[in-house]
Design an enzyme around this catalytic site. Structure first.
Site: not given
Ligand code: TA6
Length: 278
Positions: A59, A84, A154, A197, A254
């Site tokens: 994370r 990932r 991301h 978002d 991103e």
């Molecule tokens: O890029 C934004 C996003 O798609 C959000 O909607 C949010 O859920 C985030 O990515 C993180 O996603 P994850 O699967 O890493 O919890």
């Protein structure tokens, strides 16, 4: 200088130090989770309570969303694809200059990956650690049929406080609001006082994240979509591996190929997504 390090649970990462910067990159997900220019504070946000385990995404840092960004139409498949959570092979580390270290990884299809995405591929990722961090993600179709990808680097950027930052460079750009699924047009800079978002389209110039004492710049190639995300209070509480107030200290910008910026890649053809951040 660089070192290959291993945690007691077998999780491996490379630690890099040169005269311009330091970095840490995990083999799982080829995930960079630390990058810091020598005279500055870390550029990337990393959750204090992140997991460091193979087959799980860290994370923070820069997860690679590939071969799809977001949810797949098939909801049983993992959000943001499988790269990932996959173990990449480290193919090269070169100290090109005292201030420049380059690291390359490769991921190829396996029996397991073909269950999730039925194609043969080569995914190559090269990171250049210097006074800038350059990321190059190259997809090659090794199948006999075309395939379609969406993807994102991301990036979680570390900030002083979400109330004190603004993003410039996306003014007048159309976007899809992923919370309401409505289209909008950006009016001026982006600042935050609620969950955001959005997938911005037609992105064609440098983006700057303006913080109190610094500016973080993002330059993209092979990408015309950029995702801007901050979960704000309620979603932050629901997110895995994130403390309740973590939303204050990061914003995701991103570099992507998302929505109608998807890429169809023909057999033996490639597409490269490149981001430089500093
Ligand atoms: O890029 C934004 C996003 O798609 C959000 O909607 C949010 O859920 C985030 O990515 C993180 O996603 P994850 O699967 O890493 O919890």
């Amino acid at each position: 200088m660089y070192k290959l390090k291993k945690l007691p649970n077998g999780f491996e990462y490379i630690e890099i130090k040169n005269s311009s910067a330091s970095a840490k990159i995990a083999l799982n997900g080829a995930h960079i989770f630390h990058y810091q220019q020598t005279t500055k504070e870390p550029l990337l946000w990393l959750s204090e309570i992140s997991d460091f385990e193979n087959e799980k995404s860290i994370r923070g840092g820069i997860p690679i969303c590939w071969p799809w960004f977001g949810m797949n139409k098939n909801e049983n498949l993992p959000q943001h694809g499988f790269a990932r959570m996959s173990l990449f092979e480290l193919t090269n580390i070169s100290e090109l200059a005292p201030n420049n270290t380059q690291v390359s990884f490769i991921l190829k299809d396996t029996q397991e990956s073909r269950k999730l995405w039925p194609y043969s591929f080569i995914l190559e990722y090269t990171l250049t650690v210097s006074d800038k961090l350059s990321l190059e993600l190259k997809t090659t179709n090794k199948d006999s049929k075309d395939f379609k990808i969406t993807q994102a680097l991301h990036s979680y950027f570390k900030i002083s406080d979400i109330l004190d930052v603004a993003i410039i460079g996306l003014d007048k750009k159309p976007y899809l609001d992923a919370l309401t699924m409505k289209d909008g047009i950006q009016d001026g800079k982006i600042s935050f006082d609620t969950e955001v978002d959005r997938i911005y389209k037609e992105v064609d110039s440098k983006i700057n994240l303006i913080d109190k004492d610094k500016i973080i710049s993002i330059e993209n190639k092979g990408s015309s979509s950029t995702v801007v995300w901050n979960p704000w209070i309620d979603k932050c509480l629901r997110m895995s591996a994130m403390k309740g107030d973590a939303y204050k200290r990061f914003v995701c910008i991103e570099s992507a190929n998302a929505l109608d910026d998807f890429k169809i890649i023909k057999p033996n053809q490639t597409h490269t997504l490149k981001a430089t951040v500093y």
